[in-house]
Design a protein around this motif. Sequence first.
Motif, mmCIF file in Angstrom:
data_model
loop_
_atom_site.group_PDB
_atom_site.id
_atom_site.type_symbol
_atom_site.label_atom_id
_atom_site.label_comp_id
_atom_site.label_asym_id
_atom_site.label_seq_id
_atom_site.Cartn_x
_atom_site.Cartn_y
_atom_site.Cartn_z
ATOM 1 N N THR A 26 0.845 -1.190 0.000
ATOM 2 C CA THR A 26 0.000 0.000 0.000
ATOM 3 C C THR A 26 0.882 1.242 0.000
ATOM 4 O O THR A 26 2.090 1.183 0.263
ATOM 5 N N ARG A 27 0.279 2.377 -0.267
ATOM 6 C CA ARG A 27 1.009 3.643 -0.277
ATOM 7 C C ARG A 27 1.614 3.917 1.105
ATOM 8 O O ARG A 27 2.734 4.413 1.217
ATOM 9 N N GLN A 28 0.887 3.564 2.167
ATOM 10 C CA GLN A 28 1.375 3.787 3.524
ATOM 11 C C GLN A 28 2.602 2.899 3.809
ATOM 12 O O GLN A 28 3.570 3.352 4.432
ATOM 13 N N ASP A 29 2.555 1.655 3.363
ATOM 14 C CA ASP A 29 3.700 0.754 3.562
ATOM 15 C C ASP A 29 4.936 1.274 2.846
ATOM 16 O O ASP A 29 6.041 1.254 3.399
ATOM 17 N N VAL A 30 4.761 1.739 1.621
ATOM 18 C CA VAL A 30 5.895 2.270 0.855
ATOM 19 C C VAL A 30 6.467 3.508 1.549
ATOM 20 O O VAL A 30 7.686 3.675 1.651
ATOM 21 N N GLY A 31 5.585 4.364 2.070
ATOM 22 C CA GLY A 31 6.043 5.558 2.779
ATOM 23 C C GLY A 31 6.834 5.216 4.031
ATOM 24 O O GLY A 31 7.887 5.801 4.295
ATOM 25 N N LYS A 32 6.339 4.248 4.809
ATOM 26 C CA LYS A 32 7.036 3.828 6.030
ATOM 27 C C LYS A 32 8.399 3.222 5.706
ATOM 28 O O LYS A 32 9.396 3.511 6.372
ATOM 29 N N GLU A 33 8.437 2.363 4.705
ATOM 30 C CA GLU A 33 9.694 1.711 4.341
ATOM 31 C C GLU A 33 10.699 2.721 3.782
ATOM 32 O O GLU A 33 11.898 2.641 4.077
ATOM 33 N N THR A 34 10.226 3.685 3.013
ATOM 34 C CA THR A 34 11.109 4.721 2.483
ATOM 35 C C THR A 34 11.671 5.554 3.623
ATOM 36 O O THR A 34 12.873 5.870 3.646
ATOM 37 N N GLY A 35 10.828 5.923 4.584
ATOM 38 C CA GLY A 35 11.290 6.679 5.742
ATOM 39 C C GLY A 35 12.331 5.903 6.535
ATOM 40 O O GLY A 35 13.343 6.469 6.968
ATOM 41 N N ALA A 36 12.105 4.612 6.719
ATOM 42 C CA ALA A 36 13.057 3.781 7.461
ATOM 43 C C ALA A 36 14.397 3.716 6.737
ATOM 44 O O ALA A 36 15.461 3.822 7.365
ATOM 45 N N VAL A 37 14.368 3.578 5.420
ATOM 46 C CA VAL A 37 15.610 3.525 4.644
ATOM 47 C C VAL A 37 16.363 4.848 4.763
ATOM 48 O O VAL A 37 17.589 4.863 4.941
ATOM 49 N N LEU A 38 15.652 5.962 4.688
ATOM 50 C CA LEU A 38 16.302 7.266 4.810
ATOM 51 C C LEU A 38 16.937 7.455 6.186
ATOM 52 O O LEU A 38 18.082 7.911 6.293
ATOM 53 N N VAL A 39 16.210 7.100 7.238
ATOM 54 C CA VAL A 39 16.740 7.259 8.601
ATOM 55 C C VAL A 39 17.984 6.397 8.806
ATOM 56 O O VAL A 39 19.006 6.867 9.320
ATOM 57 N N VAL A 40 17.902 5.137 8.411
ATOM 58 C CA VAL A 40 19.045 4.241 8.572
ATOM 59 C C VAL A 40 20.231 4.721 7.739
ATOM 60 O O VAL A 40 21.379 4.686 8.203
ATOM 61 N N SER A 41 19.993 5.214 6.538
ATOM 62 C CA SER A 41 21.077 5.712 5.687
ATOM 63 C C SER A 41 21.753 6.915 6.315
ATOM 64 O O SER A 41 22.992 7.023 6.303
ATOM 65 N N ILE A 42 20.977 7.828 6.886
ATOM 66 C CA ILE A 42 21.540 9.014 7.520
ATOM 67 C C ILE A 42 22.356 8.622 8.753
ATOM 68 O O ILE A 42 23.475 9.121 8.959
ATOM 69 N N LEU A 44 23.804 5.678 9.421
ATOM 70 C CA LEU A 44 25.029 4.986 8.997
ATOM 71 C C LEU A 44 26.027 5.956 8.378
ATOM 72 O O LEU A 44 27.231 5.832 8.603
ATOM 73 N N GLY A 45 25.541 6.920 7.611
ATOM 74 C CA GLY A 45 26.434 7.930 7.047
ATOM 75 C C GLY A 45 27.126 8.727 8.133
ATOM 76 O O GLY A 45 28.331 9.022 8.044
ATOM 77 N N ALA A 46 26.387 9.090 9.191
ATOM 78 C CA ALA A 46 26.981 9.837 10.302
ATOM 79 C C ALA A 46 28.021 8.994 11.044
ATOM 80 O O ALA A 46 29.090 9.495 11.415
ATOM 81 N N ILE A 51 33.734 7.867 12.231
ATOM 82 C CA ILE A 51 34.874 6.950 12.234
ATOM 83 C C ILE A 51 35.984 7.494 11.335
ATOM 84 O O ILE A 51 37.168 7.463 11.699
ATOM 85 N N ASP A 52 35.623 8.014 10.168
ATOM 86 C CA ASP A 52 36.605 8.583 9.247
ATOM 87 C C ASP A 52 37.316 9.778 9.886
ATOM 88 O O ASP A 52 38.537 9.907 9.806
ATOM 89 N N PHE A 53 36.535 10.641 10.532
ATOM 90 C CA PHE A 53 37.096 11.822 11.197
ATOM 91 C C PHE A 53 38.082 11.406 12.283
ATOM 92 O O PHE A 53 39.205 11.929 12.372
ATOM 93 N N LEU A 54 37.682 10.453 13.142
ATOM 94 C CA LEU A 54 38.558 10.002 14.222
ATOM 95 C C LEU A 54 39.810 9.312 13.684
ATOM 96 O O LEU A 54 40.913 9.520 14.201
#
Length: 65
Positions: A26-42, A44-46, A51-54
């Motif tokens: 559903t549209r809601q499922d896609v929205g939730k999964e997209t939000g989860a991917v964005l949060v996890v990506s941010i 992990l990027g941080a 680690i790179d900085f240290l």
Amino acid sequence: MAKDSSKKVKWSDGLKAEFRKIIWPTRQDVGKETGAVLVVSIILGAIIALIDFLAQHGIDFLISL
């Protein structure tokens, strides 16, 4: 030639049957999964940036000794 035509029809019918089995999210499922991917990506990027900085400052500190 008739055998080739019947194989294509059977393959086409099988493909249509498989597409009917697909349960689309559903549209809601896609929205939730997209939000989860964005949060996890941010996050992990941080972590990777930290680690790179240290590591870079640790190497610079060792070189300057």
